[in-house]
Design a protein around this motif. Structure first.
Motif, PDB file in Angstrom:
ATOM      1  N   VAL A 150     -17.537  39.733  18.725  1.00 43.28           N
ATOM      2  CA  VAL A 150     -18.920  40.165  18.494  1.00 43.28           C
ATOM      3  C   VAL A 150     -19.884  39.163  19.117  1.00 43.28           C
ATOM      4  O   VAL A 150     -20.858  39.547  19.786  1.00 43.28           O
ATOM      5  N   ARG A 151     -19.633  37.859  18.929  1.00 41.06           N
ATOM      6  CA  ARG A 151     -20.525  36.849  19.507  1.00 41.06           C
ATOM      7  C   ARG A 151     -20.529  36.935  21.028  1.00 41.06           C
ATOM      8  O   ARG A 151     -21.589  36.817  21.660  1.00 41.06           O
ATOM      9  N   GLU A 152     -19.377  37.154  21.624  1.00 41.96           N
ATOM     10  CA  GLU A 152     -19.303  37.259  23.089  1.00 41.96           C
ATOM     11  C   GLU A 152     -20.111  38.447  23.600  1.00 41.96           C
ATOM     12  O   GLU A 152     -20.825  38.342  24.605  1.00 41.96           O
ATOM     13  N   TRP A 153     -19.999  39.581  22.906  1.00 43.95           N
ATOM     14  CA  TRP A 153     -20.730  40.751  23.372  1.00 43.95           C
ATOM     15  C   TRP A 153     -22.231  40.592  23.152  1.00 43.95           C
ATOM     16  O   TRP A 153     -23.033  41.063  23.969  1.00 43.95           O
ATOM     17  N   ARG A 154     -22.624  39.934  22.092  1.00 43.85           N
ATOM     18  CA  ARG A 154     -24.060  39.685  21.903  1.00 43.85           C
ATOM     19  C   ARG A 154     -24.599  38.796  23.016  1.00 43.85           C
ATOM     20  O   ARG A 154     -25.710  39.020  23.516  1.00 43.85           O
ATOM     21  N   GLU A 155     -23.828  37.813  23.402  1.00 43.27           N
ATOM     22  CA  GLU A 155     -24.252  36.942  24.492  1.00 43.27           C
ATOM     23  C   GLU A 155     -24.296  37.713  25.808  1.00 43.27           C
ATOM     24  O   GLU A 155     -25.208  37.532  26.621  1.00 43.27           O
ATOM     25  N   THR A 156     -23.308  38.573  26.037  1.00 42.64           N
ATOM     26  CA  THR A 156     -23.277  39.375  27.266  1.00 42.64           C
ATOM     27  C   THR A 156     -24.489  40.296  27.347  1.00 42.64           C
ATOM     28  O   THR A 156     -25.151  40.400  28.393  1.00 42.64           O
ATOM     29  N   VAL A 157     -24.782  40.982  26.246  1.00 44.50           N
ATOM     30  CA  VAL A 157     -25.922  41.896  26.222  1.00 44.50           C
ATOM     31  C   VAL A 157     -27.223  41.145  26.489  1.00 44.50           C
ATOM     32  O   VAL A 157     -28.091  41.599  27.250  1.00 44.50           O
ATOM     33  N   THR A 158     -27.367  39.954  25.898  1.00 42.06           N
ATOM     34  CA  THR A 158     -28.590  39.178  26.073  1.00 42.06           C
ATOM     35  C   THR A 158     -28.682  38.618  27.489  1.00 42.06           C
ATOM     36  O   THR A 158     -29.742  38.696  28.131  1.00 42.06           O
ATOM     37  N   ALA A 159     -27.583  38.054  27.979  1.00 40.25           N
ATOM     38  CA  ALA A 159     -27.609  37.436  29.308  1.00 40.25           C
ATOM     39  C   ALA A 159     -27.875  38.465  30.401  1.00 40.25           C
ATOM     40  O   ALA A 159     -28.600  38.195  31.369  1.00 40.25           O
ATOM     41  N   ARG A 160     -27.297  39.653  30.256  1.00 50.15           N
ATOM     42  CA  ARG A 160     -27.493  40.692  31.276  1.00 50.15           C
ATOM     43  C   ARG A 160     -28.772  41.492  31.051  1.00 50.15           C
ATOM     44  O   ARG A 160     -29.102  42.366  31.849  1.00 50.15           O
ATOM     45  N   GLN A 161     -29.449  41.202  29.952  1.00 48.95           N
ATOM     46  CA  GLN A 161     -30.646  41.957  29.568  1.00 48.95           C
ATOM     47  C   GLN A 161     -30.340  43.461  29.535  1.00 48.95           C
ATOM     48  O   GLN A 161     -31.065  44.290  30.109  1.00 48.95           O
ATOM     49  N   LEU A 162     -29.255  43.772  28.838  1.00 54.40           N
ATOM     50  CA  LEU A 162     -28.824  45.161  28.675  1.00 54.40           C
ATOM     51  C   LEU A 162     -29.504  45.743  27.442  1.00 54.40           C
ATOM     52  O   LEU A 162     -29.164  45.401  26.311  1.00 54.40           O
ATOM     53  N   ARG A 163     -30.479  46.621  27.656  1.00 46.34           N
ATOM     54  CA  ARG A 163     -31.200  47.243  26.545  1.00 46.34           C
ATOM     55  C   ARG A 163     -30.381  48.426  26.042  1.00 46.34           C
ATOM     56  O   ARG A 163     -30.278  49.466  26.709  1.00 46.34           O
TER      57      ARG A 163
END
Length: 764
Positions: free
Chosen positions: A489-502
């Motif tokens: 979950v932490r990895e995906w939250r970081e991925t979503v934030t870093a890629r600015q995936l809305r």
């Protein structure tokens, strides 16, 4: 003449002089006149035909009270009527409404009228038609209205009367039939009037199919369907004005489905929505709405229209019929209702990349689904000029502009519906073969915009984003953080934030609610969100917005909000009770959450331990949202009003443990703030975001968004600005994340604030 009739006439005049509200006086007068009425009846039984004829005319002229029994007796025993006298009789009945409580005289009127040549019956028929309309509109149900029309059939000099009202929709259908409709069309109309229930019998349908094969039948049905969009007569609350029209309309709705009339789905959908109470001055006619819904299930291409009705109608009973109609439509294709819905999502003419273009010199117009929430229309001229909206000089005229706007509106509706549908999949344990998922989800021009912004999972549990390491040939399911480890979950939250995936809705940052030992002890109810004080009007609006069925809470009442989950296999119930009025607002106290399992057509309460974990988590997530947004603690100004109980509750909230929704908000801020220009001025505490301005230090509560200033812990009233520049947000569900960030950006530069109302608080 009968002497007692004079006393009845005097009684009628006395009744007419009374106000409508004088009920007690009217009853006393009726008691006093009963002996007179018995005397009139006795004298009529002994009178000759001519006396009875004159007595019937006299009784028909009475308007203030009901003398239908005496009138029917006089008319039955009379004879020697002329056409003119019968016409006068019908006109008098129409003015006074006398005679509708006893219909025994109506067949006799038809028999007596039939004795006259057709050319002499025209005037009488004009009056009799009005009587038919009056009986259906004000006095009788549909079945009785049809009996009246059949009894008066001999009066019509040209054709048998039809079971149709004389105005509105009935008049439009009559106009298509003309003055002398073909006998087989009359037989068809009479059969359609006997449709009865929303889903007629197999025998009725078989006979209807035979009758619809005749010449002119399909054209008649098409005309009737078009007439559903006719104007509603002003001041009338029934959609089709008279009961007999509603009966008739049910038959024509099914006839439209059986004949496959062009435009039947759209017309039936509008009929169902209006009959469900969707128009002004229109009362519900759920029997008609249900017939339209079930008839739609027999038509090709009705799934999207049925799904739209699910979102627009409020009737719980009709919602069940819509669900049944979707199941029926799916069974015809040998698939489940869920499969039917996902395969029938309309593309609205969009290409695979989610665009549609129109060429109207000198402009080229493009409609594009840019992401899961944005549909944009732009135009480029031959000289390179770009407009972000339709230009005024668009070639093709207003018709083309109207077409483009209509398509854009429909695309936005479908996109919104797909966001809601895919979010509901969180409670369903379902997977798709990769090829099926790619065709109906990833590659669909509208559903794909939602799908490609979400995390999915292969059959072996490996998560992926569409377009990256897809499990070709494997099965695919929607990823949920409850099925993942904390590190994942932490990895995906970081991925979503870093890629600015809305994301179209919270997924990587989605809250997870697990069953606690305390809830196992209180099973079958959870009191996790009980004893909160919420503003009822806001709660009701939010509950409806999130797809729950809610009851309006009246003073000193209790109510339930209900939502079906897991494609109708489970239902959650959230109880709330009145806690009094404060400042003109009704306050409610929240209660327990319970879960029920579907058992056939009924619901059976289930222990919390038997509720599927995702069903439990998603339901509790909604309830947490309801409490967090509508609690009086979310209103910083509440401390100055309300009783001591309300103020005491308000004071406890700033120090209370953060709910899961606020915890997720804190996690998101921890990832967002380091990437902002105000990172050096912000610090995240357990429950607050601390912002250091040039003039003061501010604490913004992560649950309520309330701002307090240091020193002194002074409340600061700041109206949140909705914009945060170009700052990326991984989700935004309730507006609170935007509110907190906008306040942080404002207060970090408090020396640049020019709003005097804020400055007066900062610099008292």
């Amino acid at each position: 003449m009968i002497p007692s009739l004079d006393e009845l006439a005097a009684h009628d005049r006395e009744m007419a002089a009374l106000p409508l509200t004088a009920h007690d006086v009217r009853e006393k007068l009726r008691d006093r006149v009963r002996p007179v009425r018995r005397a009139v009846a006795a004298e009529l039984r002994e009178a000759d035909h001519e006396t009875c004829r004159r007595a019937a005319l006299a009784l028909a002229r009475l308007t203030a009270d009901d003398h239908s029994e005496e009138f029917t007796l006089a008319f039955t025993r009379s004879d020697g009527w002329s056409v003119e006298e019968l016409t006068e009789l019908c006109e008098a009945i129409g003015r006074g409404g006398n005679g509708w409580h006893d219909l025994g005289w109506i067949p006799l009127l038809g028999e007596r009228a039939a004795a006259f040549p057709p050319e002499r019956r025209a005037g009488l028929w004009a009056v009799a038609e009005r009587l038919i309309d009056e009986t259906g509109r004000f006095y009788l149900g549909g079945q009785e209205s049809r009996l009246v029309q059949r009894a008066l059939a001999p009066v019509n000099p040209e054709a048998p009367p039809l079971p149709l009202g004389l105005d509105g929709w009935g008049a439009l259908v009559r106009a298509h039939l003309g003055g002398s409709p073909a006998p087989h069309l009359v037989e068809l109309v009479e059969h359609l009037a006997e449709a009865g229930s929303p889903r007629p019998t197999k025998a009725w349908r078989a006979r209807a199919v035979d009758l619809l094969a005749a010449d002119g039948a399909a054209e008649l049905v098409a005309a009737a369907v078009r007439a559903f969009d006719g104007p509603l007569p002003a001041g009338h609350v029934r959609l089709l004005r008279v009961e007999v029209n509603s009966d008739m309309a049910r038959g024509f709705a099914w006839a439209a489905a059986l004949t496959g009339v062009d435009g039947a789905v759209a017309a039936l959908a509008r009929l169902a929505e209006a009959a469900a109470g969707g128009g002004r001055q229109v009362v519900m006619d759920l029997k008609l709405a249900g017939a339209a819904v079930h008839a739609m299930a027999e038509c090709d291409g009705a799934v999207e229209a049925l799904r739209r009705l699910q979102r627009t109608v409020r009737s719980r009973a009709l919602h069940k019929q819509i669900d049944a109609a979707l199941t029926t439509a799916a069974a015809r294709d040998g698939i489940t209702a869920a499969q039917l819905v996902e395969r029938a999502v309309p593309a609205h003419g969009l290409a695979a990349d989610g665009t549609r273009s129109w060429r109207c010199a000198p402009w080229s117009v493009t409609l594009a689904v840019e992401d899961a929430r944005t549909v944009r229309v732009s135009a480029r001229s031959d000289d390179g000029t770009v407009r972000r909206s339709l230009p005024g000089d668009l070639g093709g005229g207003p018709e083309l502009a109207a077409e483009i706007k209509a398509v854009a509106k429909e695309v936005r509706r479908t996109l919104s519906a797909e966001r809601a549908r895919l979010e509901s999949l969180f409670t369903v344990d379902r997977s798709w073969p990769y090829e099926e998922w790619a065709r109906h989800y990833r590659d669909h021009p509208i559903t794909g915009a939602v799908t490609r912004a979400l995390i999915w999972q292969s059959g072996d549990g490996e998560p992926f984003l569409p377009g990256e390491s897809e499990p070709v040939g494997d099965r695919v399911r929607l990823w949920h953080p409850a099925r993942a480890s904390l590190d994942e979950v932490r990895e995906w939250r970081e991925t979503v934030t870093a890629r600015q995936l809305r994301q179209p809705f919270k997924q990587a940052f989605r809250e997870v609610y697990l069953l606690t030992p305390a809830e196992l002890e209180t099973s079958p109810r959870s009191e996790r969100f009980a004893a909160h004080l919420v503003v009822h009007d806001r709660l009701y609006a939010l509950v409806k917005e999130r797809g729950w069925q809610a009851e309006w809470l009246h003073h000193h009442d209790e109510a339930d909000a209900r939502k079906e989950l897991a494609e109708g296999a489970w239902r959650a119930r959230f109880r709330y009770v009145s806690a009094g009025r404060e400042g003109g607002e009704l306050v409610a106290s929240t209660g327990a959450v319970r879960f029920e399992r579907r058992a056939g057509r009924r619901w059976a309460e289930a222990p919390l331990a038997e509720v599927p974990p995702l069903v439990f988590s998603e339901a509790m997530r909604d309830v947490d949202l309801f409490v967090a947004i509508t609690s009086i603690g979310a209103d910083p100004g509440w401390s100055g009003r309300g009783g001591e109980r309300h103020r005491a509750y308000w004071r406890t909230l700033p120090d209370a443990e953060l709910p899961p929704s606020a915890e997720v908000r804190r996690d998101a801020l921890a990832r967002i703030l380091p990437r902002t220009a105000i990172a050096g001025r912000c610090e995240l505490a357990d429950r607050q975001l601390i912002v250091r301005g040039d003039l003061r230090t501010y604490r913004i509560h992560l649950s309520s968004g309330a701002v307090f200033m240091e020193p002194g812990d002074v409340y600061l009233c700041v109206v949140a600005r909705r914009a945060t520049g170009r700052q990326f947000l991984p989700f935004e569900e309730d507006g609170r994340l935007t509110e907190i960030l906008s306040k942080a950006f404002l207060l970090a530069r408090d020396s640049a604030i020019t709003d005097e109302s804020i400055l007066r608080q900062i610099r008292p």
